[in-house]
Design an enzyme around this catalytic site. Structure first.
Site, PDB file in Angstrom:
ATOM      1  N   HIS A  74       1.605  -0.829   0.127  1.00 24.72           N
ATOM      2  CA  HIS A  74      -0.246  -0.070  -0.398  1.00 24.72           C
ATOM      3  C   HIS A  74       1.187   1.604   0.163  1.00 24.72           C
ATOM      4  O   HIS A  74       0.785   2.075  -0.469  1.00 24.72           O
ATOM      5  CB  HIS A  74      -1.418  -0.402   1.154  1.00 24.72           C
ATOM      6  N   HIS A 101       5.627   6.975   6.667  1.00 26.19           N
ATOM      7  CA  HIS A 101       5.239   6.406   5.152  1.00 26.19           C
ATOM      8  C   HIS A 101       4.778   7.526   3.782  1.00 26.19           C
ATOM      9  O   HIS A 101       4.808   8.458   4.848  1.00 26.19           O
ATOM     10  CB  HIS A 101       4.161   4.986   5.366  1.00 26.19           C
ATOM     11  N   HIS A 103       2.305   9.339   1.020  1.00 29.45           N
ATOM     12  CA  HIS A 103       1.614   8.379  -0.489  1.00 29.45           C
ATOM     13  C   HIS A 103       2.038  10.238  -1.387  1.00 29.45           C
ATOM     14  O   HIS A 103       2.229  10.717  -1.228  1.00 29.45           O
ATOM     15  CB  HIS A 103      -0.040   9.400   0.493  1.00 29.45           C
ATOM     16  N   GLU A 117      -2.751  12.911   0.993  1.00 31.82           N
ATOM     17  CA  GLU A 117      -4.241  13.071   1.243  1.00 31.82           C
ATOM     18  C   GLU A 117      -4.531  14.254   1.321  1.00 31.82           C
ATOM     19  O   GLU A 117      -6.294  14.080   0.770  1.00 31.82           O
ATOM     20  CB  GLU A 117      -3.546  11.999   2.305  1.00 31.82           C
ATOM     21  N   HIS A 130       3.651  10.698   6.432  1.00 34.87           N
ATOM     22  CA  HIS A 130       2.890  10.729   7.638  1.00 34.87           C
ATOM     23  C   HIS A 130       3.619  10.113   8.332  1.00 34.87           C
ATOM     24  O   HIS A 130       3.855   8.689   8.544  1.00 34.87           O
ATOM     25  CB  HIS A 130       2.019   9.615   7.888  1.00 34.87           C
ATOM     26  N   THR A 212      -6.087   6.227   7.776  1.00 36.16           N
ATOM     27  CA  THR A 212      -6.207   6.993   5.858  1.00 36.16           C
ATOM     28  C   THR A 212      -6.483   5.472   5.632  1.00 36.16           C
ATOM     29  O   THR A 212      -6.787   5.490   4.458  1.00 36.16           O
ATOM     30  CB  THR A 212      -5.965   8.089   5.569  1.00 36.16           C
TER      31      THR A 212
HETATM   32  C1  SG4 Z   1      -0.496   2.893   5.763  1.00 34.52           C
HETATM   33  O1  SG4 Z   1      -0.875   1.912   5.390  1.00 34.52           O
HETATM   34  C2  SG4 Z   1       1.107   2.244   6.562  1.00 34.52           C
HETATM   35  O2  SG4 Z   1       1.375   1.212   6.339  1.00 34.52           O
HETATM   36  C3  SG4 Z   1       0.072   1.947   8.024  1.00 34.52           C
HETATM   37  O3  SG4 Z   1       1.095   1.681   8.891  1.00 34.52           O
HETATM   38  C4  SG4 Z   1      -0.896   2.683   8.585  1.00 34.52           C
HETATM   39  O4  SG4 Z   1      -1.690   2.184   9.289  1.00 34.52           O
HETATM   40  C5  SG4 Z   1      -2.111   3.173   7.771  1.00 34.52           C
HETATM   41  O5  SG4 Z   1      -1.103   3.780   6.522  1.00 34.52           O
HETATM   42  C6  SG4 Z   1      -2.614   3.969   7.831  1.00 34.52           C
HETATM   43  O6  SG4 Z   1      -1.992   5.862   8.253  1.00 34.52           O
HETATM   44  O7  SG4 Z   1      -0.647   7.937   8.589  1.00 34.52           O
HETATM   45  N1  SG4 Z   1      -2.027   7.039   6.460  1.00 34.52           N
HETATM   46  S1  SG4 Z   1      -2.279   7.008   8.069  1.00 34.52           S
HETATM   47  O8  SG4 Z   1      -4.198   7.156   8.438  1.00 34.52           O
HETATM   48  O9  SG4 Z   1      -0.012   2.756  11.189  1.00 34.52           O
HETATM   49  C7  SG4 Z   1      -0.487   2.103  11.294  1.00 34.52           C
HETATM   50  C8  SG4 Z   1       1.384   0.124   9.347  1.00 34.52           C
HETATM   51  O10 SG4 Z   1       0.454  -0.894   9.056  1.00 34.52           O
HETATM   52  C9  SG4 Z   1      -1.647   1.983  12.010  1.00 34.52           C
HETATM   53  C10 SG4 Z   1       1.632  -0.052  10.981  1.00 34.52           C
HETATM   54 ZN    ZN Z   2      -0.316   7.318   5.691  1.00 33.73          ZN
END
Ligand code: SG4
Ligand code: ZN
Length: 272
Positions: A74, A101, A103, A117, A130, A212
């Protein structure tokens, strides 16, 4: 519908995956009324004088062990061994960083189609970084989600500008994590080196939202900084060389969720 959640850009290749409009089918919270991201309408934000600059602790420390960088299907996600913390800035307590991570968008015919986003007055930026934090007194994200104020994400826009040499190490690893599930190690950096200078971080938006991605957990304190990170277009383009899945899968592009309704919420702003 069936199988796994996906972004709209994956529908062509995976017609049966759950796109953002369908996430709620397997994750009901995704149609909650406090979802992220949002479009921030600056005319409607509320000045809050308790929103002082955040305190960044350990953001300047370059740890001794390697960072782990992963293609999770993702996004490109980085975890580190040190635990930088944030506090102040209207946060009731301290939070520790667990990962960051990104986007991003896609290169169009004439221009880069932005993939942030959040948007400000309808305007998106090329990318968004983020940094995900959890309460310092909990052990992991699962524990953090049990509390209404368990998760705090710092969001930074990434804008097309000159080359940013501090991103070279990270971007150079992308060729080693082309496919879903691949991981690589990279030399650690001070997290602050990937962000705008601290003196530019006093101006930010604050609101209560969600993750998100599914499960779209609500109870996330969002801080969206006004000052963007700067990368060159060729650096930004490198992110689209990784794939959503295996060897024959499409390039990972437009991995953002569309903006959600603000509903009854207010967005607060740190500067008069
Ligand atoms: C991304 O998929 C990250 O890899 C996830 O991290 C993350 O979930 C998710 O986005 C949502 O994060 O800041 N965009 S966001 O709202 O951090 C979490 C993991 O899978 C729980 C650890
Ligand atoms: Zn994110």
């Amino acid at each position: 519908v069936g199988g796994h959640w996906c972004y709209q850009s994956q529908k062509y290749e995976q017609p049966h995956c759950e796109d953002p409009r369908q996430w709620h089918v397997t994750a009901a919270t995704c149609k909650g009324n406090k979802q992220s991201p949002i479009n921030i309408v600056t005319r409607n934000v509320v000045y809050d004088n308790s929103l002082k600059p955040l305190n960044f602790e350990g953001y300047d420390v370059k740890g001794s062990s390697k960072w782990n960088i992963e293609n999770n299907g993702h996004t490109v996600k980085v975890t580190f061994s040190t635990s930088p913390k944030i506090g102040g800035g209207g946060l009731g307590r301290k939070y520790k960083a667990i990962e960051f991570h990104l986007h991003w968008g896609v290169q169009g015919v004439q221009q880069y189609l932005p993939g942030s986003e959040h948007s400000i007055d309808g305007e998106k930026q090329a990318m968004e970084l983020h940094v995900v934090h959890i309460r310092e007194d909990v052990s992991d994200i699962t524990e953090a989600k049990k509390n209404a104020d368990g998760v705090a994400v710092l969001a930074f826009f990434i804008k097309i500008e000159e080359e940013n040499k501090n991103y070279a190490t990270l971007i150079n690893e992308l060729e080693n994590i082309k496919y879903k599930g691949q991981t690589a190690q990279m030399d650690p950096l001070p997290l602050s080196s990937l962000l705008p200078p601290e003196e530019d971080l006093g101006r930010y938006y604050r609101y209560k939202g969600s993750l998100t991605t599914p499960d779209c957990h609500e109870g996330v304190i969002w801080t969206v900084f006004e000052k963007p990170i700067e990368l060159s277009i060729s650096q930004i383009s490198q992110f689209s060389t990784v794939h959503f899945d295996g060897k024959n899968s499409s390039y990972m592009v437009e991995n953002f969720r569309p903006v959600q309704f603000l509903n009854e919420r207010k967005v607060y702003w740190s500067s008069a």
